[in-house]
Structure formats: C-alpha cells, structure tokens
Motif scaffolding. Structure first.
Motif, PDB file in Angstrom:
ATOM      1  N   ALA A 121       0.010  18.569  28.586  1.00 38.66           N
ATOM      2  CA  ALA A 121      -0.444  19.859  28.068  1.00 38.66           C
ATOM      3  C   ALA A 121      -1.309  19.667  26.825  1.00 38.66           C
ATOM      4  O   ALA A 121      -2.345  20.329  26.661  1.00 38.66           O
ATOM      5  CB  ALA A 121       0.752  20.747  27.759  1.00 38.66           C
ATOM      6  N   PHE A 122      -0.903  18.755  25.942  1.00 41.50           N
ATOM      7  CA  PHE A 122      -1.663  18.502  24.716  1.00 41.50           C
ATOM      8  C   PHE A 122      -3.051  17.965  25.043  1.00 41.50           C
ATOM      9  O   PHE A 122      -4.051  18.369  24.411  1.00 41.50           O
ATOM     10  CB  PHE A 122      -0.913  17.512  23.831  1.00 41.50           C
ATOM     11  N   ALA A 123      -3.139  17.075  26.018  1.00 40.91           N
ATOM     12  CA  ALA A 123      -4.437  16.508  26.399  1.00 40.91           C
ATOM     13  C   ALA A 123      -5.416  17.584  26.846  1.00 40.91           C
ATOM     14  O   ALA A 123      -6.632  17.464  26.630  1.00 40.91           O
ATOM     15  CB  ALA A 123      -4.247  15.478  27.508  1.00 40.91           C
ATOM     16  N   LEU A 141       3.792  19.264  16.679  1.00 36.48           N
ATOM     17  CA  LEU A 141       4.325  18.239  17.589  1.00 36.48           C
ATOM     18  C   LEU A 141       5.127  17.188  16.826  1.00 36.48           C
ATOM     19  O   LEU A 141       6.219  16.788  17.248  1.00 36.48           O
ATOM     20  CB  LEU A 141       3.179  17.571  18.344  1.00 36.48           C
ATOM     21  N   MET A 142       4.588  16.740  15.696  1.00 38.67           N
ATOM     22  CA  MET A 142       5.281  15.709  14.913  1.00 38.67           C
ATOM     23  C   MET A 142       6.506  16.271  14.225  1.00 38.67           C
ATOM     24  O   MET A 142       7.555  15.616  14.165  1.00 38.67           O
ATOM     25  CB  MET A 142       4.311  15.088  13.907  1.00 38.67           C
ATOM     26  N   ASN A 143       6.403  17.493  13.692  1.00 37.25           N
ATOM     27  CA  ASN A 143       7.543  18.106  13.014  1.00 37.25           C
ATOM     28  C   ASN A 143       8.714  18.318  13.969  1.00 37.25           C
ATOM     29  O   ASN A 143       9.880  18.136  13.593  1.00 37.25           O
ATOM     30  CB  ASN A 143       7.129  19.442  12.395  1.00 37.25           C
ATOM     31  N   ASP A 150       1.657   7.942  16.559  1.00 33.39           N
ATOM     32  CA  ASP A 150       1.080   6.916  17.437  1.00 33.39           C
ATOM     33  C   ASP A 150       0.819   7.481  18.831  1.00 33.39           C
ATOM     34  O   ASP A 150      -0.214   7.173  19.450  1.00 33.39           O
ATOM     35  CB  ASP A 150       2.009   5.711  17.530  1.00 33.39           C
ATOM     36  N   GLU A 151       1.744   8.292  19.351  1.00 34.84           N
ATOM     37  CA  GLU A 151       1.563   8.878  20.682  1.00 34.84           C
ATOM     38  C   GLU A 151       0.398   9.857  20.701  1.00 34.84           C
ATOM     39  O   GLU A 151      -0.361   9.926  21.683  1.00 34.84           O
ATOM     40  CB  GLU A 151       2.854   9.566  21.128  1.00 34.84           C
ATOM     41  N   LEU A 167      -6.714  13.715  13.162  1.00 34.36           N
ATOM     42  CA  LEU A 167      -5.347  13.247  12.967  1.00 34.36           C
ATOM     43  C   LEU A 167      -5.095  12.862  11.509  1.00 34.36           C
ATOM     44  O   LEU A 167      -3.968  12.955  11.016  1.00 34.36           O
ATOM     45  CB  LEU A 167      -5.069  12.060  13.894  1.00 34.36           C
ATOM     46  N   ASP A 168      -6.161  12.453  10.809  1.00 37.00           N
ATOM     47  CA  ASP A 168      -6.012  12.088   9.400  1.00 37.00           C
ATOM     48  C   ASP A 168      -5.695  13.291   8.517  1.00 37.00           C
ATOM     49  O   ASP A 168      -5.299  13.129   7.359  1.00 37.00           O
ATOM     50  CB  ASP A 168      -7.287  11.412   8.891  1.00 37.00           C
ATOM     51  N   LYS A 169      -5.896  14.501   9.041  1.00 37.99           N
ATOM     52  CA  LYS A 169      -5.633  15.717   8.269  1.00 37.99           C
ATOM     53  C   LYS A 169      -4.223  16.266   8.504  1.00 37.99           C
ATOM     54  O   LYS A 169      -3.856  17.292   7.939  1.00 37.99           O
ATOM     55  CB  LYS A 169      -6.659  16.794   8.626  1.00 37.99           C
TER      56      LYS A 169
END
Length: 293
Positions: A121-123, A141-143, A150-151, A167-169
């Motif tokens: 779904a994310f893709a 997603l990370m929280n 990494d994923e 992703l750096d933000k």
C-alpha cells in the motif's frame, strides 16, 4: 478459521477460495446470497453486509484496496483531501486501462487479497501523496512500528531521488498534524526539536528555539475533564520554568486557512525573539538539548 472470523479480518470481503477453506459449501453460499448475508462483488469475490465501503468498492471494480485507503485501515495517519476508495490491480487490469487505479514505481504486483499489506500500500501511496503527505505517512509508519526506516528506504528505492530524499525529513512524530507543523515551520529556518522531555513538564511535541513549546492535538484527540486539567497543569509548569507553551487543535493545523492564522501567531513570537530568550528557571546543564540556539 470460521467464515465470520475470516470476513472480520478481511474487512468484510473474501474470495470464494478463502470461504471454501473456511468451510463454506456451495449450498451455504447460495443461502447467504439469498438472505443478503453475502453479496457478490465480482466473479469469485463476496462481501458481507458489514463490509468496509472502500474495500467492497475496490474489489467490485476489479481491483484491490490499496494506497492511502489500505494504509488508513492499517491505522496509518493520512492527511485530509485523499478519497476513501484508492485501489490498484494486477497487470491484466492495468493493461485494460481501468479508470481510477493507483500505480507504484515499477511493475504491477499480483493480487493477494482484498486489502494490500502495509509495504505494498505504501509503495502505491508514494505516487498519490504530495511531499508533505509522504513525510507524514513515513512518520506514522515508524511511530506505529509498521515499517522501520530501513524498510521504508528499501520501499523507496524505485522512486525518484527527490522522493527518496524526503526520508531525511522524518522524525517519528506521534501525529500527522505534528509532522505538518514541523515541516512548515522549518521552511522558516527555525531550530525545531521533536518529542523533547522537559523536567516537571513532560514530553512536548515541538520545541522551537529555547523556549517556545508547541503542543498539537491529533484528529482523534478528545478532551476529558481530567485531560483538560492535566494539559493546563503542564502549561503552568512550563510557564513557571520560563517556557512559552502554545496549544493548537487539529483544525488549526490541518485546515489551510486555519494554519495561516496559527503560523502567523507563531512567527510573531519568533520575530520578537521570544523563542530564543534564556530560560531563567531551567537548569540547562542537566538537559543539554535545551541549550540549542
């Protein structure tokens, strides 16, 4: 797994093959269709009378519930403005150019169910969301522990470099409104820390400069009398230490017109330099993070 459990876990939609594995016979199926307990969506796919509308609509149209719609069902924080029925389909359906399909960077994937898993779904969501929305979703997603950094990085490898750079933000914010406020305020080149632990106050959403605390309510946030009292007690503790706490509701960030007002109020504090004044009652040596300019 019994049929009811199967349907519940799949948001009320299941294939005939899955129903058979759950013990449903053709006679059972005909009876369920006759009583209205099940409805045929398309060949080989059925929905209960409690099926999620977005899932049923996607399957009925020949696709799979995916993109931001599937992420919502997995509990991911999605910004407003994105419709409920986002779907994708296998290669054959894409070749038929069915309208309204979401795409990923790369070749279409096979269908494995009525609702895509989180990585799939994310893709697809990456191509529907704007830059701010992508960072909001990655933070969520990370929280939630649904995907690691990494994923997410692996999932973005086929995306354009400017998308990968988002992703750096990311900063694992607990609510999408927190991410939105952080990104927008950083456009003004402000020093912003997230989820800062302050003695006698607790963990705050954003700390701008040395003194300006910004707390933001999520969409699901509801004040109870106890929570209302706790929030005000935290504000008083912050004032006593020399901080400037500002509380924003969901709409004051998520609604563009409301955010314009909120942002101007915050920037007024910044222009006066109040966010950088020294803390008269805080021991900065015991909390080095608070000494940042």
């Amino acid at each position: 797994m019994d049929p009811n459990t199967l349907l519940t876990r799949n948001h009320g939609v299941a294939s005939w093959a899955a129903l058979q594995k759950a013990g449903v016979s053709r006679t059972d199926l005909r009876q369920a269709l006759h009583t209205g307990a099940l409805t045929k969506l398309r060949r080989g796919w059925y929905a209960s009378d409690r099926a999620h509308p977005a899932v049923a609509a996607s399957v009925r149209a020949g696709g799979v519930c995916s993109c931001v719609s599937a992420l919502r069902l997995h509990g991911v924080w999605i910004p407003e403005g994105y419709g409920m029925a986002h779907m994708r389909a296998r290669s054959a359906a894409h070749n038929q150019r069915l309208p309204g399909l979401c795409h990923r960077h790369g070749r279409p994937l096979r269908e494995d169910g009525a609702v895509d898993d989180v990585p799939t779904a994310f893709a697809h969501a990456v191509r529907c969301l704007d830059a701010e929305g992508i960072v909001v979703v990655c933070d969520s997603l990370m929280n939630l522990g649904l995907m690691s950094r990494d994923e997410i990085e692996v999932a973005l490898r086929s995306s354009p470099r400017k998308t990968q750079a988002l992703l750096d933000k990311c900063a694992r914010s607990e609510a999408g409104t927190e991410t939105m406020a952080r990104l927008r305020l950083r456009r003004h080149h402000l020093s912003i820390q997230t989820q800062v632990q302050i003695p006698d106050v607790g963990r705050v959403d954003l700390l701008v400069g040395r003194r300006l605390i910004i707390e933001i309510d999520g969409q699901e946030y509801h004040h109870t009398p106890e929570q209302f009292y706790t929030d005000r007690a935290r504000d008083l503790a912050a004032f006593r230490l020399g901080y400037l706490p500002v509380r924003l509701g969901y709409r004051q960030v998520a609604v563009p017109e409301e955010w314009t007002i909120s942002e101007e109020a915050i920037l007024a504090i910044v222009r006066r330099g109040e966010h950088l004044a020294a803390l008269p009652n805080a021991d900065l040596r015991s909390n080095p993070a608070l000494s940042l300019p």
